[in-house]
Design a protein around this motif. Sequence first.
Motif, PDB file in Angstrom:
ATOM      1  N   LEU A  64      49.609 -38.113  39.881  1.00 28.30           N
ATOM      2  CA  LEU A  64      51.035 -37.803  40.068  1.00 28.30           C
ATOM      3  C   LEU A  64      51.213 -36.435  40.734  1.00 28.30           C
ATOM      4  N   LYS A  65      50.357 -35.506  40.357  1.00 27.87           N
ATOM      5  CA  LYS A  65      50.430 -34.174  40.965  1.00 27.87           C
ATOM      6  C   LYS A  65      50.171 -34.251  42.482  1.00 27.87           C
ATOM      7  N   GLY A  66      49.184 -35.063  42.854  1.00 26.74           N
ATOM      8  CA  GLY A  66      48.827 -35.178  44.276  1.00 26.74           C
ATOM      9  C   GLY A  66      49.953 -35.759  45.114  1.00 26.74           C
ATOM     10  N   THR A  77      55.336 -31.556  40.502  1.00 32.31           N
ATOM     11  CA  THR A  77      53.960 -31.081  40.732  1.00 32.31           C
ATOM     12  C   THR A  77      53.566 -30.080  39.639  1.00 32.31           C
ATOM     13  N   GLN A  78      54.477 -29.140  39.369  1.00 34.14           N
ATOM     14  CA  GLN A  78      54.178 -28.104  38.360  1.00 34.14           C
ATOM     15  C   GLN A  78      54.071 -28.708  36.954  1.00 34.14           C
ATOM     16  N   SER A  79      54.958 -29.649  36.645  1.00 37.52           N
ATOM     17  CA  SER A  79      54.923 -30.289  35.313  1.00 37.52           C
ATOM     18  C   SER A  79      53.649 -31.110  35.143  1.00 37.52           C
ATOM     19  N   ALA A  80      53.275 -31.829  36.207  1.00 40.63           N
ATOM     20  CA  ALA A  80      52.047 -32.643  36.140  1.00 40.63           C
ATOM     21  C   ALA A  80      50.826 -31.728  36.023  1.00 40.63           C
TER      22      ALA A  80
ATOM     23  N   SER B  93      41.722 -33.009  49.466  1.00 42.46           N
ATOM     24  CA  SER B  93      41.453 -32.566  48.094  1.00 42.46           C
ATOM     25  C   SER B  93      42.736 -32.162  47.391  1.00 42.46           C
ATOM     26  N   SER B  94      42.673 -32.193  46.066  1.00 45.99           N
ATOM     27  CA  SER B  94      43.830 -31.778  45.270  1.00 45.99           C
ATOM     28  C   SER B  94      43.534 -30.412  44.674  1.00 45.99           C
ATOM     29  N   ASP B  95      42.808 -30.386  43.590  1.00 49.91           N
ATOM     30  CA  ASP B  95      42.458 -29.081  43.022  1.00 49.91           C
ATOM     31  C   ASP B  95      40.981 -29.086  42.607  1.00 49.91           C
ATOM     32  N   GLU B  96      40.203 -29.783  43.421  1.00 48.30           N
ATOM     33  CA  GLU B  96      38.802 -29.928  43.075  1.00 48.30           C
ATOM     34  C   GLU B  96      38.073 -28.590  43.248  1.00 48.30           C
ATOM     35  N   SER B  97      36.929 -28.511  42.605  1.00 52.86           N
ATOM     36  CA  SER B  97      36.183 -27.261  42.637  1.00 52.86           C
ATOM     37  C   SER B  97      35.608 -27.008  44.028  1.00 52.86           C
ATOM     38  N   GLU B  98      35.409 -25.713  44.287  1.00 54.07           N
ATOM     39  CA  GLU B  98      34.858 -25.306  45.585  1.00 54.07           C
ATOM     40  C   GLU B  98      33.467 -25.900  45.787  1.00 54.07           C
ATOM     41  N   LYS B 115      46.076 -31.491  49.497  1.00 54.92           N
ATOM     42  CA  LYS B 115      47.326 -32.244  49.378  1.00 54.92           C
ATOM     43  C   LYS B 115      48.466 -31.233  49.199  1.00 54.92           C
ATOM     44  N   GLY B 116      49.606 -31.555  49.769  1.00 56.44           N
ATOM     45  CA  GLY B 116      50.750 -30.651  49.621  1.00 56.44           C
ATOM     46  C   GLY B 116      51.057 -29.899  50.900  1.00 56.44           C
TER      47      GLY B 116
END
Lengths: 121, 143
Positions: A64-66, A77-80, B93-98, B115-116
Amino acid sequence: MTTLTLEAEVLQEEVIRELETLEALVLSDLLGLYIREAAMHLDALSSAFDRDDAATLGAVAHTLKGSSSSLGALLVTQSADAIVTAARTGDLQDGFELIEALKHALEITDQAFRERSAGSR
Amino acid sequence: MTAGPLDNGWVDQRPTLLIADDDPVMRTALEAQLGAEFRVLALAADAEEAAALAAEHQPDLALIDVQMPAGGARTAVPEIVACSPDTCVVVLSSDESESLVRELLSAGALAYVRKGVTGSMLATTLARALKARPARPTDLTPA
């Protein structure tokens, strides 16, 4: 006396402005799909919380964040992300409040998308 | 670059693209955002499907989500590099590790993007990655 009202930013303007360059029907379908999928994710998160299932909580919140960040849904995004972090640390003490905050964020975001859509017609 | 014929006889010169993400919202959003500059050949929902579609279509570019079923980008990237060596693989990537991102770059991905970012930033990253793609070795064997 000056009263300061701090409002959390709901949408990420830069991303939204670009999305609004898409054909209206394409954008409407995309946002509709996002809201429907987000509602299903919310149900899955509630069930996972009831089962103390941190792994599923983290995975669903990550998905959901992605999608939220890609569609400029900043508040969601922040809540997820808060749920992803809680699931990663295994600290689900505030899980109910986090899921309620996400539900609220989704409602506000749905409304914000509708207002933007109505305003751009 | 893979040029595709259009119904009207013109040749579509847009670079071809494979998108792999298990989230239907992401697949739809990426196709909509990138469709003007890239010819989206196929959409995959997991690593296995991504590798199979890359082998079938031999796209110029493959945009691969890090976390997907059937092994995610860890599985998809080396398989795509093996079965479609001219494809330029970019990891989403989303918040994956380096360290994971570094591992994927070592496995053959040419770039990664978070993403974003806006659709135009994503398109720019893909275009840059395509330019940075190592040239295919020229066959100099005498006829």
